[in-house]
Motif scaffolding. Structure first.
Motif, PDB file in Angstrom:
ATOM      1  N   PRO A 135      38.953  55.124  42.766  1.00  0.00           N
ATOM      2  CA  PRO A 135      37.878  54.194  42.391  1.00  0.00           C
ATOM      3  C   PRO A 135      38.599  52.682  42.366  1.00  0.00           C
ATOM      4  O   PRO A 135      39.966  52.473  42.815  1.00  0.00           O
ATOM      5  CB  PRO A 135      37.291  54.346  40.899  1.00  0.00           C
ATOM      6  N   PRO A 140      38.806  47.808  38.027  1.00  0.00           N
ATOM      7  CA  PRO A 140      37.814  46.949  37.696  1.00  0.00           C
ATOM      8  C   PRO A 140      37.953  45.809  37.590  1.00  0.00           C
ATOM      9  O   PRO A 140      36.919  44.863  37.742  1.00  0.00           O
ATOM     10  CB  PRO A 140      37.866  47.628  36.186  1.00  0.00           C
ATOM     11  N   LEU A 174      36.771  44.652  40.925  1.00  0.00           N
ATOM     12  CA  LEU A 174      35.119  44.500  41.041  1.00  0.00           C
ATOM     13  C   LEU A 174      34.637  43.409  40.307  1.00  0.00           C
ATOM     14  O   LEU A 174      33.754  42.874  40.818  1.00  0.00           O
ATOM     15  CB  LEU A 174      34.772  45.764  40.340  1.00  0.00           C
ATOM     16  N   LYS A 176      30.848  42.384  40.632  1.00  0.00           N
ATOM     17  CA  LYS A 176      30.189  43.778  40.242  1.00  0.00           C
ATOM     18  C   LYS A 176      30.787  44.109  38.968  1.00  0.00           C
ATOM     19  O   LYS A 176      31.408  45.191  38.729  1.00  0.00           O
ATOM     20  CB  LYS A 176      30.616  44.647  41.404  1.00  0.00           C
ATOM     21  N   ASP A 189      29.006  45.564  36.421  1.00  0.00           N
ATOM     22  CA  ASP A 189      28.750  46.783  35.957  1.00  0.00           C
ATOM     23  C   ASP A 189      29.313  47.942  36.489  1.00  0.00           C
ATOM     24  O   ASP A 189      29.716  48.915  35.615  1.00  0.00           O
ATOM     25  CB  ASP A 189      26.838  47.103  36.241  1.00  0.00           C
ATOM     26  N   GLU A 190      29.780  47.938  37.759  1.00  0.00           N
ATOM     27  CA  GLU A 190      30.720  48.772  38.324  1.00  0.00           C
ATOM     28  C   GLU A 190      31.933  48.950  37.584  1.00  0.00           C
ATOM     29  O   GLU A 190      32.753  49.659  37.113  1.00  0.00           O
ATOM     30  CB  GLU A 190      30.708  48.623  39.559  1.00  0.00           C
ATOM     31  N   ASP A 234      31.911  50.522  34.211  1.00  0.00           N
ATOM     32  CA  ASP A 234      31.835  51.944  34.664  1.00  0.00           C
ATOM     33  C   ASP A 234      33.135  52.538  34.667  1.00  0.00           C
ATOM     34  O   ASP A 234      33.413  53.546  34.304  1.00  0.00           O
ATOM     35  CB  ASP A 234      30.669  52.143  35.717  1.00  0.00           C
ATOM     36  N   ILE A 235      33.823  51.821  35.581  1.00  0.00           N
ATOM     37  CA  ILE A 235      35.280  52.353  35.788  1.00  0.00           C
ATOM     38  C   ILE A 235      36.275  52.361  34.433  1.00  0.00           C
ATOM     39  O   ILE A 235      36.874  53.349  34.135  1.00  0.00           O
ATOM     40  CB  ILE A 235      35.763  51.526  36.844  1.00  0.00           C
TER      41      ILE A 235
END
Length: 328
Positions: A15, A18, A21, A26, A28-29, A32-33
Motif C-alpha cells: 500500500p 498514508p 495519499l 486521497k 479516505d484512502e 483506511d491504510i
C-alpha cells in the motif's frame, strides 16, 4: 537480477504511505491504510492522527525549503538544514565506527591475527554470518531501546572491544617468532574480538543509521533528505575503503586503536545533537525540530511542553466523540 524481479513482482501489493495519499488529497484512502496498519485501530486516535497529518501538510506547504539547493542553503522554520546534517551525519559516523575495515578487509585483519592459508577467508565468511544474524537482535532492540541509546551504547562497547583487540594484536606480533603456539592462542582472542565487534555493530548501528534519516525529515522533503543522507553514506564509505588498506600497511594493529578512538569521539555529537525518534509519530518530528537550540535535551524539553498543550486537544476531541455517541 533474479532477485530484482521478485521485488518488482511484490511492490504492486504494497500500500502507499498514508502521508503520501493525504498529500495527494486521497484522505479516505489514507485513513483506511492507517486503520489497516494499526494493531489496535481506535477510530478516535486514527481521526486525531489524520488531523495531525493534515496539519503537518499545511505547515510544510509554507516552507521555502523544497529543492535540494534550498534545503542545503536556506534557513527555514523547520530547520531542514539541521536535519540534513543529522541524517547525513549518522551515515558518516557509522562508517567511522570501523565496520568497513573489519567487514570489507576481514581477511587482512585475520591475517594480522596470525592466521594463514585459507583460514582468514573462512573466518571472514563466518564473521559475515554472525553479522547477518545480529540483525534479528537489532530488529528487536530498535524500538524497545531507542535509536539514540543504541548509537551511544554501540559506539562505547565497540570502542572498548577494539581497544582489547589492539592489545591482543600487539601480543600476537610480539610472540609470532618466539612462541608461535602462544601467538596462535592470542590470535584466537583477536578473532573473538572481531566477531564480537561485528555483532555489536549489527545489533546497534546497522539498523539505526538507515532508519534515523527516514524519520527526521518533514514529509515534503523526506525523499530528498533521505537521498542526501545516502549520498553521505556512499562518500564516507568510498573514503574509508580507499584509505583502510594503507592504514593497515602503515600502522598494523594500531588501526584498532584509531577506530576505537573514533568510536569514543562519536559519543559526543550523538549525545549532544541526536534527538530520540523511536515510538513517535512522524508529525512529532516537526515539533521536536521546532526548537531554535540544536541540543537534544532542550528540544526534548520544548517538545514536552508543546505535547502537553496538544494533549488537551486530544482529550477534548475524545470527549466530543463520547457526546456524539451518547446523543446517537
Amino acid at each position: 537480477m533474479i532477485f530484482l524481479f521478485f521485488v518488482l513482482a511484490a511492490v504492486p501489493f504494497y500500500p502507499e504511505s498514508p502521508r503520501h495519499l493525504a498529500k495527494q488529497g486521497k484522505l479516505d484512502e489514507a485513513r483506511d491504510i492507517l486503520l489497516r496498519c494499526r494493531v489496535d485501530p481506535d477510530p478516535i486516535k486514527i481521526d486525531y492522527e489524520m488531523e495531525g497529518i493534515k496539519e503537518a501538510l499545511r505547515l510544510e506547504a509554507t516552507s521555502a525549503a523544497h529543492s535540494y539547493y534550498s534545503m542545503l542553503f536556506t534557513k527555514d522554520k523547520f530547520h531542514t538544514r539541521r536535519r540534513i546534517i543529522l541524517g547525513g551525519g549518522v551515515q558518516v559516523m557509522q562508517k567511522f565506527t570501523g565496520i568497513d575495515f573489519i567487514a570489507t578487509y576481514a581477511p587482512e585483519m585475520f591475517t594480522l591475527s596470525g592466521f594463514s592459508g585459507d583460514e582468514p577467508a573462512l573466518l571472514a565468511g563466518g564473521n559475515f554470518i554472525s553479522y547477518t544474524a545480529s540483525l534479528a537482535l537489532a530488529i528487536w532492540l530498535s524500538d524497545r531501546v531507542g535509536r539514540r541509546k543504541l548509537m551511544l551504547s554501540g559506539s562505547f562497547l565497540m570502542g572498548i572491544v577494539l581497544i582489547v583487540g589492539a592489545v591482543l594484536s600487539h601480543e600476537v606480533l610480539k610472540y609470532t617468532d618466539t612462541d608461535p603456539a602462544k601467538s596462535k592462542q592470542l590470535g584466537a582472542g583477536v578473532v573473538t574480538v572481531l566477531y564480537l565487534y561485528t555483532v555489536l555493530y549489527g545489533s546497534t548501528w546497522l539498523t539505526t543509521c538507515w532508519v534515523y534519516p527516514t524519520e527526521v525529515f518533514p514529509l515534503a522533503t523526506r525523499a530528498k533528505g533521505t537521498a542526501l543522507a545516502t549520498v553521505a553514506f556512499s562518500l564516507a564509505g568510498g573514503v574509508i575503503n580507499e584509505i583502510v588498506p594503507y592504514l593497515i600497511s602503515a600502522i598494523d594493529f594500531y588501526v584498532f586503536v584509531l577506530f576505537a578512538l573514533l568510536n569514543f569521539a562519536i559519543l559526543v555529537p550523538v549525545y549532544l545533537f541526536y534527538i530520540e525518534t523511536a515510538n513517535r509519530d512522524l508529525e512529532d518530528m516537526d515539533l521536536l525540530f521546532s526548537s531554535e537550540s540544536p541540543f537534544a535535551w532542550r528540544a526534548e524539553r520544548q517538545f514536552a511542553d508543546l505535547k502537553a498543550r496538544n494533549c488537551g486537544g486530544l482529550a477534548a476531541h475524545e470527549k466530543m466523540e463520547d457526546v456524539k455517541t451518547d446523543l446517537a
